[in-house]
Design an enzyme around this catalytic site. Structure first.
Site, mmCIF file in Angstrom:
data_model
loop_
_atom_site.group_PDB
_atom_site.id
_atom_site.type_symbol
_atom_site.label_atom_id
_atom_site.label_comp_id
_atom_site.label_asym_id
_atom_site.label_seq_id
_atom_site.Cartn_x
_atom_site.Cartn_y
_atom_site.Cartn_z
ATOM 1 C CB VAL A 50 -0.941 0.004 1.232
ATOM 2 C CG1 VAL A 50 -1.723 1.313 1.312
ATOM 3 C CG2 VAL A 50 -1.902 -1.179 1.178
ATOM 4 C CB CYS A 51 4.116 1.978 1.664
ATOM 5 S SG CYS A 51 3.756 1.373 3.331
ATOM 6 N N PRO A 52 3.721 2.427 -1.474
ATOM 7 C CG PRO A 52 4.187 0.833 -3.122
ATOM 8 C CD PRO A 52 4.025 0.988 -1.640
ATOM 9 C CG LEU A 55 5.752 7.428 -0.178
ATOM 10 C CD1 LEU A 55 5.210 6.290 0.655
ATOM 11 C CD2 LEU A 55 7.272 7.409 -0.163
#
Length: 214
Positions: A50-52, A55
């Site tokens: 999920v993180c990218p 960002l």
């Protein structure tokens, strides 16, 4: 431990940018010295899932934040070197190449510990080794802070790991904060830029409800 309405912690933290430069950032000073709002968002880990998406979503909105006199700063507990490795990895390979705002590298967990946003479910003292052992990954939840030009936290939210953020909501909140600062009005539920706000008194509430709530 909520810090809304309080000054953001005065702490220098390592950071990395897309050029591979390691430097120190003090979020409080970024706000006060530059007379800008700051949106600081924490994510659990580099090279995850999920993180990218988050960002890249904040990068896509970076210019919209800039129009609102707002700086975007990312943060996790990874080291600067790991940040740069991820920044050097292309989108089609799960990387964050193209992200241009600074990313805090709170690898010693000093700031995230003060904020109380680490995934620690239990702490036990092991007498045999004299150490404190924890359950959980000891990485941050998806915490987000909006800090005003005086370094005061105006918004704080925390999502669990699987729940990605809606970046548009933080643009809306920055708009609402700016409206309050400039107009002296308060922003009702579901307020967006261009919609009616209200006076912070009983007459203001009554007038708003009469005109906007069926």
């Amino acid at each position: 431990m909520a810090i809304v309405g309080k000054q953001f912690p005065d702490l220098n933290v390592d950071a990395m940018n897309e050029l591979g430069d390691t430097f120190k950032i003090n979020v409080l000073e970024e706000a006060k010295n530059n007379n800008k709002k700051v949106v600081l968002f924490w994510y659990p880990k580099d090279f995850t899932f999920v993180c990218p998406t988050e960002l890249h979503a904040f990068e896509a909105a970076k210019e919209e934040f800039a129009k609102r006199n707002t700086i975007v700063i990312g943060a996790s507990c990874d080291t600067p070197e790991v940040h740069f490795a991820w920044l050097s990895q292309s989108k089609d390979n799960g990387g964050i190449e193209g992200v241009t705002y600074p990313i805090l590298a709170d690898s010693n967990r000093n700031l995230s510990s003060i904020l109380g946003i680490l995934d620690i479910k239990n702490e036990t003292y092991d007498e045999a080794t004299g150490t404190v052992q924890v359950e959980g990954d000891n990485v941050t939840y998806r915490a987000t802070y909006i800090i005003d030009e005086d370094g005061i936290v105006q918004h704080e939210s925390i999502n669990n790991m699987p729940l990605g953020r809606n970046v548009g909501e933080y643009l809306r909140l920055v708009d609402a904060l700016t409206h309050v600062q400039e107009k002296g009005e308060v922003c009702p539920a579901n307020w967006e830029e261009g919609k009616d706000a209200m006076q912070a008194n009983a007459k203001g509430t009554a007038a708003y409800l009469a005109n906007h709530v069926n």
